[in-house]
Design an enzyme around this catalytic site. Structure first.
Site, PDB file in Angstrom:
ATOM      1  N   ARG A 132      -1.523  -6.179  -8.163  1.00 31.90           N
ATOM      2  CA  ARG A 132      -0.423  -7.050  -7.763  1.00 31.90           C
ATOM      3  C   ARG A 132      -0.165  -8.130  -8.792  1.00 31.90           C
ATOM      4  NH1 ARG A 132      -3.204  -7.857  -2.111  1.00 31.90           N
ATOM      5  NH2 ARG A 132      -4.674  -8.565  -3.658  1.00 31.90           N
ATOM      6  N   LYS A 187     -16.545  -6.621   5.407  1.00 29.02           N
ATOM      7  CA  LYS A 187     -15.335  -7.430   5.291  1.00 29.02           C
ATOM      8  C   LYS A 187     -14.854  -7.914   6.661  1.00 29.02           C
ATOM      9  CE  LYS A 187     -12.803  -6.214   1.123  1.00 29.02           C
ATOM     10  NZ  LYS A 187     -11.546  -5.667   0.612  1.00 29.02           N
ATOM     11  N   HIS A 213       0.840  -1.205   0.000  1.00 27.15           N
ATOM     12  CA  HIS A 213       0.000   0.000   0.000  1.00 27.15           C
ATOM     13  C   HIS A 213       0.873   1.252   0.000  1.00 27.15           C
ATOM     14  CE1 HIS A 213      -3.170  -2.607   2.171  1.00 27.15           C
ATOM     15  NE2 HIS A 213      -3.609  -2.413   0.941  1.00 27.15           N
ATOM     16  N   SER A 240      -2.975  -7.771   2.722  1.00 22.70           N
ATOM     17  CA  SER A 240      -3.317  -7.636   4.143  1.00 22.70           C
ATOM     18  C   SER A 240      -3.756  -8.974   4.718  1.00 22.70           C
ATOM     19  CB  SER A 240      -4.429  -6.597   4.324  1.00 22.70           C
ATOM     20  OG  SER A 240      -3.980  -5.324   3.958  1.00 22.70           O
TER      21      SER A 240
END
Length: 170
Positions: free
Chosen positions: A97, A44, A20, A135
């Site tokens: 990514r 989430k 990030h 994460s």
């Protein structure tokens, strides 16, 4: 309109990773002002509260701000294109990514364009060293006692360690 070209980098940041930070650093150089938009996103089931996530991002961008990059951090809980309008952002910055990210991000960008044609989406490829960091993986490695020091800042690593120490089953 402020006359500044404002970019918006949205995410859950639960927790903020070095990946990030890479996108924040590079994105901030492309716009006059970058707003890191921390999604409340209770759906989430984030490990950290919105306030904690905002604080972690603020802690991790201190040096970038000292270097003169105009970066702001704001929480949001509405539709991203509405938040972009509220903040006068002209561009949404997203990090990619791997190829697996592309399909989802492409669909989101297309939907955002349908909702508001004035807001562009710019994709930044993750730097080679950051491509595999997520994460979710950082939390899993940390929960199992692995070394996460190369994936997150020392401050974030300490917060994760404390969280797992106090609640190892989370």
């Amino acid at each position: 309109m402020s006359g500044k070209r404002i970019g918006l980098y949205p995410g859950t940041f639960d927790p903020i990773t070095n990946g990030h930070l890479d996108i924040i650093t590079r994105g901030a150089k492309l716009v006059d002002k970058l707003i890191v938009a921390v999604a409340r996103n209770a759906g989430k089931g984030p490990m950290f509260s919105t306030d904690e996530r905002v604080e972690m991002v603020l802690d991790d961008i201190v040096d970038l701000r000292r270097q003169g990059l105009d970066i702001e951090v704001k929480a949001f809980d509405n539709l991203l294109v509405h938040f972009a309008k509220e903040t006068e952002a002209a561009v949404i910055i997203r990090g990619l990514r791997a190829v697996s990210d592309f399909e989802y991000e492409f669909q989101m960008a297309a939907m955002n364009t349908r909702l508001d044609r004035e807001i562009e989406t710019a994709f930044l490829m993750a730097s080679e060293r950051q491509q595999f960091i997520s994460s979710r993986f950082v939390k899993e490695i940390g929960k199992l006692g692995g070394d996460i020091s190369t994936f997150v800042s020392p401050l974030t690593a300490a917060r994760l360690k404390e969280r797992f120490h106090h609640n190892p089953m989370k």
